[in-house]
Design a protein around this motif. Structure first.
Motif, PDB file in Angstrom:
ATOM      1  N   GLN A  19       0.826  -1.203   0.000  1.00  0.00           N
ATOM      2  CA  GLN A  19       0.000   0.000   0.000  1.00  0.00           C
ATOM      3  C   GLN A  19       0.863   1.258   0.000  1.00  0.00           C
ATOM      4  O   GLN A  19       0.536   2.240  -0.664  1.00  0.00           O
ATOM      5  CB  GLN A  19      -0.949  -0.014   1.199  1.00  0.00           C
ATOM      6  N   MET A  53      -8.263   2.488  -0.193  1.00  0.00           N
ATOM      7  CA  MET A  53      -7.727   2.134   1.121  1.00  0.00           C
ATOM      8  C   MET A  53      -8.623   2.764   2.185  1.00  0.00           C
ATOM      9  O   MET A  53      -9.204   3.821   1.970  1.00  0.00           O
ATOM     10  CB  MET A  53      -6.318   2.706   1.323  1.00  0.00           C
ATOM     11  N   GLU A  95      -5.552   2.447   6.791  1.00  0.00           N
ATOM     12  CA  GLU A  95      -4.525   1.923   5.877  1.00  0.00           C
ATOM     13  C   GLU A  95      -3.748   3.064   5.220  1.00  0.00           C
ATOM     14  O   GLU A  95      -2.523   2.998   5.081  1.00  0.00           O
ATOM     15  CB  GLU A  95      -5.171   1.059   4.796  1.00  0.00           C
TER      16      GLU A  95
END
Length: 104
Positions: free
Chosen positions: A4, A35, A39
């Protein structure tokens, strides 16, 4: 989490190439990356701690309200930020316009 962070770094780089400057708050509310806020915050923290993303002065023409800095991939920072511009006194020393070509 690492994937990510990589995704976010690539996104910020491509958006900067298109002349778009993102703050952390804008990214959280936009939801463009798929996300969660948690996150996204972890990815931003991971990139900042590793030095891959910095908070750079927002060009004057893009400042609105409280927007004074944006998330900038560190490999692009040297071409966008003048020496001393990251200090609070130097926020107005940021380039008034992003360069049309950026060093990689």
């Amino acid at each position: 989490a690492a994937a990510q962070a990589d995704q976010l770094e690539r996104y910020l780089d491509s958006q900067l190439s298109a002349g778009r400057y993102w703050t952390a708050k804008q990214l959280e509310t936009a939801g463009e990356l798929g996300m969660t806020r948690a996150e996204l915050r972890k990815a931003i923290a991971r990139l900042e701690v590793s030095g891959r993303v910095i908070s750079a002065p927002m060009p004057k023409e893009h400042r609105h309200g409280q927007r004074k800095t944006f998330l900038c991939p560190s490999q692009r920072a040297d071409s966008l930020v003048q020496p001393g511009a990251l200090s609070p006194e130097g926020l107005d020393n940021a380039p008034s316009k992003a360069p049309t070509t950026l060093a990689s």
